[in-house]
Design a protein around this motif. Structure first.
Motif, short mmCIF file in Angstrom:
data_model
loop_
_atom_site.label_atom_id
_atom_site.label_comp_id
_atom_site.label_asym_id
_atom_site.label_seq_id
_atom_site.Cartn_x
_atom_site.Cartn_y
_atom_site.Cartn_z
N ILE A 12 0.81 -1.22 0.00
CA ILE A 12 0.00 0.00 0.00
C ILE A 12 0.84 1.27 0.00
O ILE A 12 0.30 2.37 0.13
CB ILE A 12 -0.97 0.01 1.21
CG1 ILE A 12 -0.22 -0.01 2.53
CG2 ILE A 12 -1.96 -1.14 1.12
CD1 ILE A 12 -1.08 0.24 3.73
N LYS A 13 2.13 1.16 -0.18
CA LYS A 13 3.02 2.32 -0.06
C LYS A 13 2.73 3.43 -1.06
O LYS A 13 3.06 4.59 -0.81
CB LYS A 13 4.48 1.89 -0.15
CG LYS A 13 4.90 1.38 -1.49
CD LYS A 13 6.34 0.94 -1.49
CE LYS A 13 6.68 0.37 -2.85
NZ LYS A 13 7.96 -0.28 -2.86
N ASP A 14 2.10 3.12 -2.17
CA ASP A 14 1.80 4.12 -3.18
C ASP A 14 0.41 4.74 -3.01
O ASP A 14 0.01 5.57 -3.83
CB ASP A 14 1.94 3.53 -4.59
CG ASP A 14 3.37 3.12 -4.90
OD1 ASP A 14 4.30 3.80 -4.41
OD2 ASP A 14 3.57 2.14 -5.63
N TYR A 15 -0.31 4.37 -1.97
CA TYR A 15 -1.63 4.94 -1.72
C TYR A 15 -1.49 6.43 -1.40
O TYR A 15 -0.51 6.86 -0.79
CB TYR A 15 -2.31 4.26 -0.53
CG TYR A 15 -2.94 2.91 -0.80
CD1 TYR A 15 -2.59 2.13 -1.89
CD2 TYR A 15 -3.89 2.40 0.08
CE1 TYR A 15 -3.18 0.89 -2.09
CE2 TYR A 15 -4.47 1.17 -0.11
CZ TYR A 15 -4.11 0.42 -1.21
OH TYR A 15 -4.69 -0.81 -1.41
N SER A 16 -2.51 7.18 -1.78
CA SER A 16 -2.56 8.59 -1.39
C SER A 16 -2.82 8.66 0.11
O SER A 16 -3.21 7.67 0.74
CB SER A 16 -3.67 9.31 -2.16
OG SER A 16 -4.94 8.84 -1.71
#
Length: 89
Positions: A12-16
């Motif tokens: 989930i590291k690229d989630y806003s």
């Protein structure tokens, strides 16, 4: 099989920031659902026949929540306090 907490964050590291807040809220809701089953000493719920069992799911989701909160704190500090954008952007 459940992911380790670090692998969970990698997913989930690229989630806003908004998506991370939503993820946190969903985890909290899932933990509340698990508490009803995991704290039942009779273990009569059918979910006790599934692997991983509710007690393990509960513990892992607590670890996910802890890592997620740390990640949100770092992202908040970087984006909102210091005004930095992701290094990859």
């Amino acid at each position: 099989m459940m992911l380790g907490p670090v692998n969970y964050i990698d997913e989930i590291k690229d989630y806003s920031f908004e998506e991370l807040i939503k993820e946190r809220e969903e985890l909290e809701g899932y933990l509340k659902e698990l508490e009803e089953v995991a704290f039942d000493k009779d273990k009569k719920d059918p979910s006790w026949k599934i692997c991983p069992q509710p007690d393990v799911q509960y513990q892992m989701n607590l670890e996910y929540l802890a890592e997620l909160c740390r990640f949100i704190k770092e992202k908040y500090s970087k984006e909102f306090v210091w005004g930095e954008e992701d290094e990859e952007e």
